[in-house]
Design a protein around this motif. Structure first.
Motif, PDB file in Angstrom:
ATOM      1  N   PRO A  59      61.890  26.506 -34.825  1.00 33.01           N
ATOM      2  CA  PRO A  59      60.782  26.967 -35.664  1.00 33.01           C
ATOM      3  C   PRO A  59      59.447  26.582 -35.032  1.00 33.01           C
ATOM      4  N   SER A  60      58.448  27.406 -35.224  1.00 30.56           N
ATOM      5  CA  SER A  60      57.149  27.145 -34.597  1.00 30.56           C
ATOM      6  C   SER A  60      56.570  25.800 -35.011  1.00 30.56           C
ATOM      7  N   ALA A  61      56.817  25.361 -36.232  1.00 30.44           N
ATOM      8  CA  ALA A  61      56.291  24.074 -36.694  1.00 30.44           C
ATOM      9  C   ALA A  61      57.112  22.900 -36.196  1.00 30.44           C
ATOM     10  N   GLY A  62      58.273  23.156 -35.587  1.00 28.62           N
ATOM     11  CA  GLY A  62      59.137  22.082 -35.118  1.00 28.62           C
ATOM     12  C   GLY A  62      60.433  22.028 -35.901  1.00 28.62           C
ATOM     13  N   ILE A  63      61.458  21.415 -35.317  1.00 28.35           N
ATOM     14  CA  ILE A  63      62.743  21.306 -36.001  1.00 28.35           C
ATOM     15  C   ILE A  63      62.606  20.383 -37.217  1.00 28.35           C
ATOM     16  N   LEU A  64      63.339  20.687 -38.256  1.00 25.21           N
ATOM     17  CA  LEU A  64      63.218  19.927 -39.491  1.00 25.21           C
ATOM     18  C   LEU A  64      63.536  18.439 -39.310  1.00 25.21           C
ATOM     19  N   PRO A  65      64.593  18.059 -38.575  1.00 23.55           N
ATOM     20  CA  PRO A  65      64.862  16.614 -38.445  1.00 23.55           C
ATOM     21  C   PRO A  65      63.704  15.838 -37.824  1.00 23.55           C
ATOM     22  N   LEU A  66      63.006  16.444 -36.860  1.00 18.34           N
ATOM     23  CA  LEU A  66      61.862  15.751 -36.274  1.00 18.34           C
ATOM     24  C   LEU A  66      60.702  15.699 -37.263  1.00 18.34           C
ATOM     25  N   ARG A  67      60.452  16.785 -37.959  1.00 20.55           N
ATOM     26  CA  ARG A  67      59.355  16.777 -38.935  1.00 20.55           C
ATOM     27  C   ARG A  67      59.644  15.777 -40.057  1.00 20.55           C
ATOM     28  N   GLU A  68      60.905  15.625 -40.429  1.00 15.50           N
ATOM     29  CA  GLU A  68      61.269  14.606 -41.424  1.00 15.50           C
ATOM     30  C   GLU A  68      61.011  13.206 -40.873  1.00 15.50           C
ATOM     31  N   ALA A  69      61.380  12.987 -39.602  1.00 12.83           N
ATOM     32  CA  ALA A  69      61.167  11.668 -38.995  1.00 12.83           C
ATOM     33  C   ALA A  69      59.675  11.354 -38.894  1.00 12.83           C
ATOM     34  N   ILE A  70      58.889  12.360 -38.533  1.00  7.63           N
ATOM     35  CA  ILE A  70      57.436  12.163 -38.444  1.00  7.63           C
ATOM     36  C   ILE A  70      56.853  11.887 -39.825  1.00  7.63           C
ATOM     37  N   ALA A  71      57.283  12.661 -40.821  1.00  5.16           N
ATOM     38  CA  ALA A  71      56.783  12.462 -42.188  1.00  5.16           C
ATOM     39  C   ALA A  71      57.082  11.044 -42.667  1.00  5.16           C
ATOM     40  N   ASN A  72      58.284  10.559 -42.403  1.00  6.85           N
ATOM     41  CA  ASN A  72      58.649   9.197 -42.803  1.00  6.85           C
ATOM     42  C   ASN A  72      57.820   8.157 -42.049  1.00  6.85           C
ATOM     43  N   HIS A  73      57.597   8.415 -40.755  1.00  5.21           N
ATOM     44  CA  HIS A  73      56.814   7.482 -39.937  1.00  5.21           C
ATOM     45  C   HIS A  73      55.370   7.411 -40.425  1.00  5.21           C
ATOM     46  N   ILE A  74      54.762   8.561 -40.660  1.00  8.60           N
ATOM     47  CA  ILE A  74      53.373   8.581 -41.105  1.00  8.60           C
ATOM     48  C   ILE A  74      53.250   7.984 -42.506  1.00  8.60           C
ATOM     49  N   ALA A  75      54.197   8.303 -43.380  1.00  6.82           N
ATOM     50  CA  ALA A  75      54.170   7.734 -44.730  1.00  6.82           C
ATOM     51  C   ALA A  75      54.231   6.211 -44.688  1.00  6.82           C
ATOM     52  N   GLY A  76      55.076   5.687 -43.811  1.00  9.60           N
ATOM     53  CA  GLY A  76      55.236   4.244 -43.731  1.00  9.60           C
ATOM     54  C   GLY A  76      54.083   3.529 -43.063  1.00  9.60           C
ATOM     55  N   THR A  77      53.443   4.173 -42.077  1.00 16.11           N
ATOM     56  CA  THR A  77      52.377   3.513 -41.325  1.00 16.11           C
ATOM     57  C   THR A  77      50.994   3.787 -41.898  1.00 16.11           C
ATOM     58  N   ARG A  78      50.833   4.851 -42.664  1.00  9.57           N
ATOM     59  CA  ARG A  78      49.528   5.180 -43.262  1.00  9.57           C
ATOM     60  C   ARG A  78      49.520   4.987 -44.770  1.00  9.57           C
ATOM     61  N   ASN A  79      50.654   4.634 -45.330  1.00 11.17           N
ATOM     62  CA  ASN A  79      50.750   4.373 -46.772  1.00 11.17           C
ATOM     63  C   ASN A  79      50.340   5.587 -47.602  1.00 11.17           C
ATOM     64  N   ILE A  80      50.826   6.748 -47.193  1.00 10.06           N
ATOM     65  CA  ILE A  80      50.594   7.981 -47.937  1.00 10.06           C
ATOM     66  C   ILE A  80      51.917   8.726 -48.072  1.00 10.06           C
ATOM     67  N   SER A  81      51.989   9.653 -49.001  1.00  7.23           N
ATOM     68  CA  SER A  81      53.188  10.465 -49.184  1.00  7.23           C
ATOM     69  C   SER A  81      53.063  11.709 -48.310  1.00  7.23           C
ATOM     70  N   VAL A  82      54.073  11.964 -47.464  1.00  3.70           N
ATOM     71  CA  VAL A  82      54.014  13.079 -46.524  1.00  3.70           C
ATOM     72  C   VAL A  82      55.291  13.899 -46.615  1.00  3.70           C
ATOM     73  N   SER A  83      55.133  15.212 -46.684  1.00  8.44           N
ATOM     74  CA  SER A  83      56.258  16.140 -46.678  1.00  8.44           C
ATOM     75  C   SER A  83      56.429  16.722 -45.280  1.00  8.44           C
ATOM     76  N   PRO A  84      57.664  17.052 -44.880  1.00  5.42           N
ATOM     77  CA  PRO A  84      57.862  17.725 -43.587  1.00  5.42           C
ATOM     78  C   PRO A  84      57.065  19.023 -43.468  1.00  5.42           C
ATOM     79  N   ASP A  85      56.753  19.675 -44.598  1.00  5.26           N
ATOM     80  CA  ASP A  85      55.968  20.904 -44.569  1.00  5.26           C
ATOM     81  C   ASP A  85      54.515  20.653 -44.182  1.00  5.26           C
ATOM     82  N   GLU A  86      54.123  19.393 -44.132  1.00  2.00           N
ATOM     83  CA  GLU A  86      52.761  19.041 -43.745  1.00  2.00           C
ATOM     84  C   GLU A  86      52.668  18.619 -42.286  1.00  2.00           C
TER      85      GLU A  86
END
Length: 404
Positions: free
Chosen positions: A65-92
């Motif tokens: 997918p142009s936005a990236g594979i879902l497993p990577l976007r999920e991993a990024i969302a979890n990483h950003i949520a944990g390091t920036r203390n915000i809620s992040v969806s893979p769709d973001e």
């Protein structure tokens, strides 16, 4: 040859131009010690390499997918949520081949001709280049040595006009290694909310910090919806050649950025994305070890630079750059500025660095001269390079030019 007029607005990244000259001199027999390129000299950790290899073996070699594979976007969302203390969806999350495409696509998506974009100066040269390319008006915000290479937020407020659309931040900062303080971020957030501005926060060095802790403006009240976080894998995991980065932004903007990806490169290399998953979810000891080594190199190079006549260097808090003030060195040698000193050191000391001019024109009233040193090189090279520089400064030989 008839070219589009817009090409005249497109700049470049001078580090690669200096690197080309270094390669030319090395090919002609000169032993050049280079502090020019901002690339970790570590190898990609073995577990990440094996994940990429395994992905190829499992035939993850087709479009994603142009936005990236879902497993990577999920991993990024979890990483950003944990390091920036915000809620992040893979769709973001939008995955791109490196961090630069986020700069390029965000400016195309948000900036109309005539819109003003405030960016750090000195700063990563691609900011100003792409602002001009899309028809925007670049507005430099001075990065000040007397504020430990941070922004003067009162001065920043004066730069905002009804035409301002976007503020670009970079912390830790290239080329100075400076960082925005919590107070800086709070003041900038208030300005962004008051004037309804977007913020592109380049956080590519967020894991390479020596003193204090990293903070993202996206974590502050009202800022997540108007902030685009740029991060990636090149610096943290020594994956520059893998070309893997990402942006985190509100879902509506992410849809448009993904459509720009579709129009340009279709998608990011699929098996490389599996390496990214392993980087974020696997062991992190390699990052800790690399940062500890960079800290030792930082202390070594700062002490060494401060011992050279005419050099004065603040201790950077992050990234892997030192940005010494070399005004007195230029005066000692009778050189016109940092560009002339950079040339002098290259051809008389066999040492490659970057001048202040590689990171934008001087701000109004700016009189000091600087060089950027990347200490992403061995301690032995740092010691030898500093010895060469000190010898060249003390002997004060006139500038000579080596030709092919």
């Amino acid at each position: 040859m008839k070219l589009a007029n817009r090409l005249h607005n497109l700049g470049t990244e001078n580090a690669f131009e200096v690197l080309n000259e270094v390669h030319r001199l090395q090919a002609s027999g000169h032993n050049i010690i280079s502090f020019a390129i901002g690339e970790p000299d570590f190898d990609t950790p073995e577990n990440i390499k094996q994940a990429g290899i395994q992905a190829i073996k499992e035939n993850y070699t087709h479009y994603s997918p142009s936005a990236g594979i879902l497993p990577l976007r999920e991993a990024i969302a979890n990483h950003i949520a944990g390091t920036r203390n915000i809620s992040v969806s893979p769709d973001e999350v939008v995955v791109t081949p490196g961090g630069k495409p986020i700069i390029y696509y965000v400016l195309h998506a948000l900036v109309n001709p005539g819109d003003e974009v405030i960016y750090p100066n000195p700063g990563f040269p691609i900011y100003e280049s792409v602002i001009r390319f899309v028809g925007g008006v670049p507005v430099p915000a001075p990065i000040l040595e007397d504020k430990d290479f941070s922004l003067d937020t009162e001065q920043l407020q004066q730069l905002i006009t009804p035409k301002t659309k976007l503020i670009i931040l970079n912390s830790p900062h290239n080329p100075t290694g400076g960082m925005l303080t919590a107070t800086d971020l709070k003041n900038i957030a208030q300005l962004a909310c008051r004037h309804d501005l977007w913020v592109l926060s380049d956080e590519i060095y967020s894991r390479i910090i020596y003193d204090g802790t990293f903070a993202s403006i996206s974590s502050l009240p009202g800022m997540q919806k108007r902030t685009i976080v740029l991060d990636g894998f090149s610096k943290t995991y020594a994956m520059t050649g893998w070309r893997l980065g990402y942006g985190v932004m509100n879902k509506k903007l992410a849809t448009h950025i993904a459509r720009l990806v579709t129009n340009c490169e279709s998608c990011t290399n699929t098996f490389v994305q599996y390496g990214g998953i392993e980087a974020l979810t696997g062991p992190q000891e390699s990052v800790t070890d690399m940062v500890n080594e960079f800290k030792a190199r930082r202390d070594l190079i700062v002490a060494g630079l401060n011992s050279i006549p005419g050099f004065s260097c603040k201790t950077p808090n992050g990234a892997f750059y030192a940005f010494p003030n070399v005004t007195e060195a230029c005066e000692l040698l009778g050189l016109s500025g940092s560009k002339a000193l950079q040339q002098y050191l290259l051809y008389n000391a066999n040492v490659a660095v970057l001048p202040r001019s590689a990171f934008g024109a001087k701000n109004t009233g700016e009189t000091q001269e600087y060089l950027r040193f990347s200490y992403a090189t061995s301690r032995d090279n740092i010691v030898k390079g500093l010895e060469h520089i000190e010898r060249a400064i003390r002997t004060g030989r006139k500038l000579t030019v080596i030709t092919a």
